[in-house]
Design a protein around this motif. Structure first.
Motif, PDB file in Angstrom:
ATOM      1  N   ASP A 185       2.144 -13.480  -3.737  1.00 13.49           N
ATOM      2  CA  ASP A 185       1.396 -12.399  -4.373  1.00 13.49           C
ATOM      3  C   ASP A 185       0.309 -12.966  -5.268  1.00 13.49           C
ATOM      4  O   ASP A 185       0.352 -14.130  -5.676  1.00 13.49           O
ATOM      5  N   ASN A 186      -0.662 -12.094  -5.591  1.00 13.49           N
ATOM      6  CA  ASN A 186      -1.628 -12.454  -6.630  1.00 13.49           C
ATOM      7  C   ASN A 186      -1.713 -11.310  -7.628  1.00 13.49           C
ATOM      8  O   ASN A 186      -1.402 -10.156  -7.313  1.00 13.49           O
ATOM      9  N   SER A 187      -2.123 -11.628  -8.848  1.00 11.53           N
ATOM     10  CA  SER A 187      -2.060 -10.674  -9.956  1.00 11.53           C
ATOM     11  C   SER A 187      -2.935  -9.447  -9.732  1.00 11.53           C
ATOM     12  O   SER A 187      -2.588  -8.345 -10.161  1.00 11.53           O
ATOM     13  N   LYS A 188      -4.074  -9.615  -9.055  1.00  8.98           N
ATOM     14  CA  LYS A 188      -4.970  -8.473  -8.844  1.00  8.98           C
ATOM     15  C   LYS A 188      -4.340  -7.431  -7.935  1.00  8.98           C
ATOM     16  O   LYS A 188      -4.442  -6.225  -8.195  1.00  8.98           O
ATOM     17  N   ASP A 189      -3.671  -7.878  -6.877  1.00  5.78           N
ATOM     18  CA  ASP A 189      -3.000  -6.933  -5.979  1.00  5.78           C
ATOM     19  C   ASP A 189      -1.855  -6.229  -6.688  1.00  5.78           C
ATOM     20  O   ASP A 189      -1.639  -5.029  -6.508  1.00  5.78           O
ATOM     21  N   VAL A 190      -1.102  -6.983  -7.496  1.00  5.23           N
ATOM     22  CA  VAL A 190       0.025  -6.399  -8.229  1.00  5.23           C
ATOM     23  C   VAL A 190      -0.486  -5.362  -9.236  1.00  5.23           C
ATOM     24  O   VAL A 190       0.072  -4.271  -9.367  1.00  5.23           O
ATOM     25  N   GLU A 191      -1.586  -5.696  -9.930  1.00  2.00           N
ATOM     26  CA  GLU A 191      -2.141  -4.788 -10.936  1.00  2.00           C
ATOM     27  C   GLU A 191      -2.558  -3.459 -10.318  1.00  2.00           C
ATOM     28  O   GLU A 191      -2.365  -2.393 -10.910  1.00  2.00           O
ATOM     29  N   LYS A 192      -3.115  -3.512  -9.108  1.00  3.34           N
ATOM     30  CA  LYS A 192      -3.552  -2.283  -8.434  1.00  3.34           C
ATOM     31  C   LYS A 192      -2.381  -1.360  -8.113  1.00  3.34           C
ATOM     32  O   LYS A 192      -2.561  -0.142  -8.003  1.00  3.34           O
ATOM     33  N   GLN A 193      -1.187  -1.916  -7.984  1.00  2.00           N
ATOM     34  CA  GLN A 193      -0.036  -1.128  -7.550  1.00  2.00           C
ATOM     35  C   GLN A 193       0.829  -0.631  -8.703  1.00  2.00           C
ATOM     36  O   GLN A 193       1.773   0.127  -8.478  1.00  2.00           O
ATOM     37  N   ILE A 194       0.530  -1.054  -9.929  1.00  2.54           N
ATOM     38  CA  ILE A 194       1.364  -0.664 -11.068  1.00  2.54           C
ATOM     39  C   ILE A 194       1.442   0.851 -11.204  1.00  2.54           C
ATOM     40  O   ILE A 194       2.515   1.434 -11.428  1.00  2.54           O
ATOM     41  N   ASN A 195       0.294   1.528 -11.039  1.00  7.03           N
ATOM     42  CA  ASN A 195       0.265   2.988 -11.216  1.00  7.03           C
ATOM     43  C   ASN A 195       0.982   3.751 -10.107  1.00  7.03           C
ATOM     44  O   ASN A 195       1.163   4.969 -10.205  1.00  7.03           O
ATOM     45  N   ASP A 196       1.387   3.044  -9.054  1.00  9.86           N
ATOM     46  CA  ASP A 196       2.141   3.691  -7.973  1.00  9.86           C
ATOM     47  C   ASP A 196       3.605   3.882  -8.337  1.00  9.86           C
ATOM     48  O   ASP A 196       4.351   4.538  -7.599  1.00  9.86           O
ATOM     49  N   PHE A 197       4.022   3.319  -9.475  1.00  7.88           N
ATOM     50  CA  PHE A 197       5.431   3.359  -9.859  1.00  7.88           C
ATOM     51  C   PHE A 197       5.592   4.081 -11.193  1.00  7.88           C
ATOM     52  O   PHE A 197       4.640   4.213 -11.970  1.00  7.88           O
ATOM     53  N   THR A 198       6.802   4.543 -11.450  1.00 14.31           N
ATOM     54  CA  THR A 198       7.130   5.201 -12.718  1.00 14.31           C
ATOM     55  C   THR A 198       8.447   4.635 -13.245  1.00 14.31           C
ATOM     56  O   THR A 198       9.206   3.991 -12.519  1.00 14.31           O
ATOM     57  N   GLY A 199       8.700   4.888 -14.544  1.00 14.72           N
ATOM     58  CA  GLY A 199       9.971   4.512 -15.138  1.00 14.72           C
ATOM     59  C   GLY A 199      10.235   3.035 -15.110  1.00 14.72           C
ATOM     60  O   GLY A 199       9.354   2.206 -15.352  1.00 14.72           O
ATOM     61  N   ILE A 200      11.480   2.686 -14.750  1.00 15.05           N
ATOM     62  CA  ILE A 200      11.911   1.291 -14.763  1.00 15.05           C
ATOM     63  C   ILE A 200      11.142   0.471 -13.729  1.00 15.05           C
ATOM     64  O   ILE A 200      10.878  -0.715 -13.939  1.00 15.05           O
ATOM     65  N   ARG A 201      10.742   1.104 -12.634  1.00 16.93           N
ATOM     66  CA  ARG A 201       9.997   0.370 -11.611  1.00 16.93           C
ATOM     67  C   ARG A 201       8.597   0.005 -12.112  1.00 16.93           C
ATOM     68  O   ARG A 201       8.091  -1.067 -11.816  1.00 16.93           O
ATOM     69  N   ARG A 202       7.999   0.908 -12.880  1.00 20.47           N
ATOM     70  CA  ARG A 202       6.689   0.618 -13.451  1.00 20.47           C
ATOM     71  C   ARG A 202       6.790  -0.535 -14.463  1.00 20.47           C
ATOM     72  O   ARG A 202       5.936  -1.432 -14.487  1.00 20.47           O
ATOM     73  N   PHE A 203       7.852  -0.508 -15.279  1.00 16.50           N
ATOM     74  CA  PHE A 203       8.076  -1.595 -16.238  1.00 16.50           C
ATOM     75  C   PHE A 203       8.267  -2.921 -15.501  1.00 16.50           C
ATOM     76  O   PHE A 203       7.730  -3.958 -15.909  1.00 16.50           O
ATOM     77  N   ALA A 204       9.025  -2.878 -14.396  1.00 11.82           N
ATOM     78  CA  ALA A 204       9.253  -4.093 -13.606  1.00 11.82           C
ATOM     79  C   ALA A 204       7.940  -4.612 -13.027  1.00 11.82           C
ATOM     80  O   ALA A 204       7.701  -5.830 -12.995  1.00 11.82           O
ATOM     81  N   MET A 205       7.081  -3.706 -12.567  1.00 15.09           N
ATOM     82  CA  MET A 205       5.793  -4.124 -12.011  1.00 15.09           C
ATOM     83  C   MET A 205       4.917  -4.760 -13.081  1.00 15.09           C
ATOM     84  O   MET A 205       4.237  -5.755 -12.828  1.00 15.09           O
ATOM     85  N   LYS A 206       4.922  -4.197 -14.291  1.00 17.04           N
ATOM     86  CA  LYS A 206       4.144  -4.780 -15.384  1.00 17.04           C
ATOM     87  C   LYS A 206       4.672  -6.181 -15.734  1.00 17.04           C
ATOM     88  O   LYS A 206       3.892  -7.110 -15.982  1.00 17.04           O
ATOM     89  N   THR A 207       6.003  -6.312 -15.747  1.00 19.42           N
ATOM     90  CA  THR A 207       6.611  -7.616 -16.015  1.00 19.42           C
ATOM     91  C   THR A 207       6.217  -8.613 -14.934  1.00 19.42           C
ATOM     92  O   THR A 207       5.862  -9.765 -15.218  1.00 19.42           O
ATOM     93  N   TYR A 208       6.245  -8.149 -13.692  1.00 19.00           N
ATOM     94  CA  TYR A 208       5.901  -9.024 -12.569  1.00 19.00           C
ATOM     95  C   TYR A 208       4.417  -9.393 -12.601  1.00 19.00           C
ATOM     96  O   TYR A 208       4.040 -10.509 -12.234  1.00 19.00           O
ATOM     97  N   HIS A 209       3.587  -8.466 -13.060  1.00 17.76           N
ATOM     98  CA  HIS A 209       2.156  -8.760 -13.191  1.00 17.76           C
ATOM     99  C   HIS A 209       1.945  -9.909 -14.175  1.00 17.76           C
ATOM    100  O   HIS A 209       1.162 -10.829 -13.916  1.00 17.76           O
ATOM    101  N   ASN A 210       2.648  -9.866 -15.302  1.00 17.87           N
ATOM    102  CA  ASN A 210       2.561 -10.966 -16.273  1.00 17.87           C
ATOM    103  C   ASN A 210       3.085 -12.267 -15.677  1.00 17.87           C
ATOM    104  O   ASN A 210       2.555 -13.351 -15.957  1.00 17.87           O
TER     105      ASN A 210
END
Length: 313
Positions: A185-210
């Protein structure tokens, strides 16, 4: 006589089937550690096959491994070797489940980005619990509160070590198998997908982005190499691909050294000899230099390859 021949043929077919299943459950033998091949992967495959029959999902297996791994870490608080041994066995079982979740996902083709993220952070929960338990144990034994500085530095070292080992392994798999066989993965692709998730999954995506930002920040020449791959499709020639695999295959052993098995083997040694504080020093002063060596080798290869391509053009 014919019956014996048929029984032998049946055994051989079963063995071939089992071997094919085992191979299909692996990411790649090039990226697997021998301890995993001999121990964790065979156990993981049995667990994965049982879970497949029971319709248990890979994410359920991962979450179970997190709970068991955290309990294992807590048991290292007590200065009692028998309680510690129970913790060791639970930690081994947690890692067997962590192996099984990926094998189950590959065997059933039940893969997801959230599952990939969950699997990636499972070890952080285990080793976070271990660091806290050992720090409290040392405090109880009369150590200064400054032990928490060691614990934090060790914990951050573990996060970065795991991130870079995972990054380089998935990069190798990308060159070996392409997108289908890699979780690169790369951070730009992950960042684009953060808003596709809510709740704990959104938090996990933000953590994964970092997490991906850490990987990219530590490898500037590799990022230039990957950028050239993205903007110039013709850059990926068969020669470049083969050259990358040849140069990076020897580095896979270093990604394994800074992961679970080495760290846990020495943790168990420190517990058996009653010196748990050595766990923190091992992370900081032994595994960190190995990680830095791994990064420097990869960066040197990318810089040299880009310079050679520019010279040829």
């Amino acid at each position: 006589m014919n019956e014996q021949i048929e029984q032998t043929d049946d055994r051989e077919r079963i063995e071939r089937k089992d071997q094919n299943e085992f191979t299909a459950s692996l990411k790649s033998r090039d990226t697997e550690e021998q301890i995993d091949i001999w121990f964790y992967r065979p156990i993981g495959l049995r667990i994965a096959k049982a879970c497949a029959r029971l319709n248990i999902t890979p994410n359920t297996v991962t979450i179970t491994s997190i709970y068991i791994g955290v309990v294992a870490g807590i048991l290292f608080y007590w200065n009692n070797i028998w309680i510690n041994i129970i913790g060791m066995l639970l930690l081994i079982f947690a890692n067997s489940l962590d192996s099984a979740d990926g094998q189950l996902a590959r065997l059933t083709n039940n893969k997801s980005r959230f599952g990939r993220i969950l699997d990636g952070i499972a070890g952080d929960f285990w080793f976070g619990a271990i660091a806290i338990a050992l720090s409290l144990r040392l405090m109880h034994a009369g150590w200064s509160p400054f032990v928490w500085i060691l614990a934090v530095v060790s914990g951050l070292s573990h996060v970065i070590q795991s991130a870079m080992a995972d990054y380089y392994r998935n990069l190798y798999l990308y060159f070996l198998k392409g997108d289908s066989g890699s979780e690169f993965d790369n951070s730009k692709d992950v960042e684009k997908q953060i808003n596709d998730f809510t709740g704990i999954r959104r938090f996990a995506m933000k953590t994964y982005h970092n997490y991906t930002k850490i990987q990219e920040s530590a490898s500037p020449w590799l990022q230039k190499f990957l950028h050239k791959l993205r903007i110039e499709p013709d850059f990926m020639t068969p020669e470049l691909r083969n050259g990358f695999l040849v140069a990076n295959k020897p580095l896979m052993k270093y990604t394994n050294i800074i992961q679970f098995n080495t760290r846990v083997i020495f943790l168990f040694i420190w517990l058996f000899i009653g010196q748990p504080w050595l766990y923190f020093l091992f992370d900081i002063f032994i595994l960190n230099p190995i990680m830095l060596y791994l990064i420097s080798r990869q960066e040197r290869y990318c810089r040299k390859t880009l310079a050679q391509v520019a010279k040829n053009n």
